[in-house]
Write a protein that holds these residues in place. Sequence first.
Motif, short mmCIF file in Angstrom:
data_model
loop_
_atom_site.label_atom_id
_atom_site.label_comp_id
_atom_site.label_asym_id
_atom_site.label_seq_id
_atom_site.Cartn_x
_atom_site.Cartn_y
_atom_site.Cartn_z
N GLY A 157 0.89 -1.06 -0.03
CA GLY A 157 -0.11 -0.05 0.06
C GLY A 157 0.69 1.31 0.09
O GLY A 157 0.23 2.33 -0.13
N GLU A 158 2.04 1.29 0.04
CA GLU A 158 3.01 2.50 -0.12
C GLU A 158 2.85 3.29 -1.05
O GLU A 158 3.13 4.39 -1.27
N HIS A 159 2.64 2.28 -2.32
CA HIS A 159 2.48 3.21 -3.45
C HIS A 159 1.30 3.90 -3.65
O HIS A 159 1.26 4.77 -4.79
N ILE A 160 0.33 3.76 -2.93
CA ILE A 160 -0.81 4.44 -3.18
C ILE A 160 -0.85 5.83 -2.41
O ILE A 160 -0.41 6.04 -1.56
N VAL A 161 -1.13 6.97 -3.46
CA VAL A 161 -1.06 8.16 -3.01
C VAL A 161 -2.32 8.87 -2.18
O VAL A 161 -3.52 8.28 -2.63
N ASP A 162 -2.04 9.10 -0.91
CA ASP A 162 -3.29 9.47 0.03
C ASP A 162 -4.09 10.21 -0.65
O ASP A 162 -3.97 11.15 -1.45
N PRO A 163 -5.73 10.03 -0.56
CA PRO A 163 -6.46 10.75 -1.22
C PRO A 163 -6.64 12.26 -0.91
O PRO A 163 -7.05 13.17 -1.78
N LEU A 164 -6.53 12.68 0.25
CA LEU A 164 -6.36 13.89 0.46
C LEU A 164 -4.94 14.70 0.00
O LEU A 164 -5.23 15.95 -0.64
N ILE A 165 -4.03 14.11 -0.15
CA ILE A 165 -2.77 14.79 -0.73
C ILE A 165 -2.96 14.81 -2.32
O ILE A 165 -2.60 15.85 -2.75
N ARG A 166 -3.65 13.98 -2.85
CA ARG A 166 -3.90 14.33 -4.22
C ARG A 166 -5.01 15.29 -4.48
O ARG A 166 -4.67 16.06 -5.46
N LEU A 167 -5.68 15.50 -3.62
CA LEU A 167 -6.62 16.79 -3.87
C LEU A 167 -5.95 18.03 -3.54
O LEU A 167 -6.09 18.91 -4.42
N GLU A 168 -5.09 18.05 -2.67
CA GLU A 168 -4.10 19.09 -2.35
C GLU A 168 -3.16 19.37 -3.75
O GLU A 168 -3.09 20.61 -4.08
N LEU A 169 -2.80 18.40 -4.26
CA LEU A 169 -1.85 18.55 -5.64
C LEU A 169 -2.50 19.18 -6.54
O LEU A 169 -2.31 20.17 -7.39
N PHE A 170 -3.83 18.63 -6.76
CA PHE A 170 -4.90 19.17 -7.63
C PHE A 170 -5.14 20.67 -7.43
O PHE A 170 -4.97 21.72 -8.39
N MET A 171 -5.24 20.97 -6.26
CA MET A 171 -5.70 22.34 -5.83
C MET A 171 -4.27 23.45 -6.21
O MET A 171 -4.48 24.59 -6.53
N LYS A 172 -3.23 22.73 -6.05
CA LYS A 172 -2.10 23.56 -6.41
C LYS A 172 -1.66 23.70 -7.88
O LYS A 172 -1.34 24.84 -8.36
N ASN A 173 -2.12 22.61 -8.53
CA ASN A 173 -1.95 22.72 -9.93
C ASN A 173 -2.65 23.47 -10.68
O ASN A 173 -2.53 24.07 -11.73
N TYR A 174 -3.88 23.81 -10.15
CA TYR A 174 -4.93 24.37 -11.07
C TYR A 174 -5.44 25.68 -10.32
O TYR A 174 -6.42 26.20 -10.52
N GLY A 175 -4.76 26.26 -9.44
CA GLY A 175 -5.11 27.65 -8.81
C GLY A 175 -6.02 27.55 -7.80
O GLY A 175 -6.49 28.69 -7.32
N TYR A 176 -6.46 26.53 -7.08
CA TYR A 176 -7.52 26.51 -6.00
C TYR A 176 -6.69 26.61 -4.46
O TYR A 176 -7.48 26.73 -3.60
N TRP A 177 -5.64 26.61 -4.41
CA TRP A 177 -4.95 26.56 -3.23
C TRP A 177 -4.76 27.89 -2.63
O TRP A 177 -4.28 28.90 -3.47
N ASN A 178 -5.21 28.09 -1.61
CA ASN A 178 -5.25 29.29 -0.79
C ASN A 178 -4.74 29.02 0.85
O ASN A 178 -5.57 28.47 1.49
N GLU A 179 -3.80 29.39 0.87
CA GLU A 179 -2.88 28.95 2.30
C GLU A 179 -3.92 29.54 3.32
O GLU A 179 -4.10 28.89 4.50
N ASP A 180 -4.28 30.76 3.25
CA ASP A 180 -5.19 31.25 4.45
C ASP A 180 -6.19 30.58 4.43
O ASP A 180 -6.70 30.23 5.61
N TRP A 181 -6.97 30.22 3.59
CA TRP A 181 -8.14 29.25 3.66
C TRP A 181 -8.00 28.18 4.19
O TRP A 181 -8.52 27.36 4.91
N ILE A 182 -6.86 27.40 3.62
CA ILE A 182 -6.33 26.12 4.33
C ILE A 182 -5.96 26.26 5.55
O ILE A 182 -6.50 25.39 6.43
N GLN A 183 -5.34 27.18 6.09
CA GLN A 183 -5.07 27.13 7.78
C GLN A 183 -6.38 27.22 8.61
O GLN A 183 -6.45 26.58 9.42
N ALA A 184 -7.24 28.20 8.03
CA ALA A 184 -8.50 28.54 8.65
C ALA A 184 -9.50 27.25 8.54
O ALA A 184 -10.08 26.86 9.60
#
Length: 351
Positions: A271-298
């Motif tokens: 199972g080590e090769h399986i990418v965590d579902p939350l990390i996959r979503l975070e990567l998508f958010m960073k790749n497509y401009g949805y990542w907002n550090e202030d919103w994430i921390q809040a």
Amino acid sequence: MEHNYPMKRIIDNQGFLVDASFEDQIDEQLVNDLYYHMLRIRTFDRKAINLQRQGRLGTYAPLEGQEAAQVGSSLALSPADWVFPTYRDHGATITFGKGMARTFLYWNGRVEGCVAPANRNIFPPAVPIATQIPHAAGAAWAEKKRGTQNIAIAYFGDGATSEGDFHEGLNFASVFQLPVVFFNQNNGYAISVPIEKQMNSATIAQKSVSYDIPGVRLDGNDCFAVYFETKKAFDHARSGNGPTLIEAVTWRKGAHTTADDPSKYRPEKQGEHIVDPLIRLELFMKNYGYWNEDWIQATKEKTSSEVEAAVEEMEKFPPPNVEDVFDHVYAEMPAQLADQKEAYLDYLGRQ
């Protein structure tokens, strides 16, 4: 049969779209909702394990690794729909509207933990394997007879497909073309038994052929694939076209329960090769401009506060009424049980 049921996927392990046709259907609201709920149930899950280790919670079934499957599917529901969970689907029920404090109470063995909000149709978690599947078909039958647009969803693991209830529920739903979705989370193990030792089928989705209903196999760690495919199945059911079987291929990161030791039956690095579902979503958010550090921390602070407030509410609940063990089981209490109750209350009175 596996090539007939290819794995449906919208984002890859690096968070890039592999199906551009969905780009216009993904917006900031959906992305934020998925992230919030996935983070929320992960925070709940990790807190529950800590509480169990501290003796503040009973035996608990972790869900980490299956957040995308549970949140993606439950977010596609409408408020009047029906949810039939197993003991590992508290992520789905919390997302659908069940309170976290009530869920904690359930894992402390309290009957109050089975109570859903008045505005949500959530059955108590099914511990016996697959028994919730015919129940979901029955609720869907009732909704069809009433002429509503409401549907039911039954959650279950891969081991449930070896039970008679699975086949009976799918057959009944197929015969009467019921508005129900059978949502399998294939996490690779039926407790300690790997899937290849409890079934000879290449996929679970292919079992739909026996009942002449649609079968879908998808990446259960891709929250977008889960959301859109489940929503499609719900729309199919609401339109009077009958049930769908969905196989969401995912991974149970931890133990079957806090009373289990997976190192005794799972290879150390499996199972080590399986990418965590939350990390996959975070990567998508960073790749497509949805990542907002202030919103994430809040959001992290908000989910943490919600979980801590739920723990406080759970631990302030009044002590259980010992008479509940005896009452509300029979219309007329048998004499033997009445004698036991009297003897126990007498014992308590002498403490």
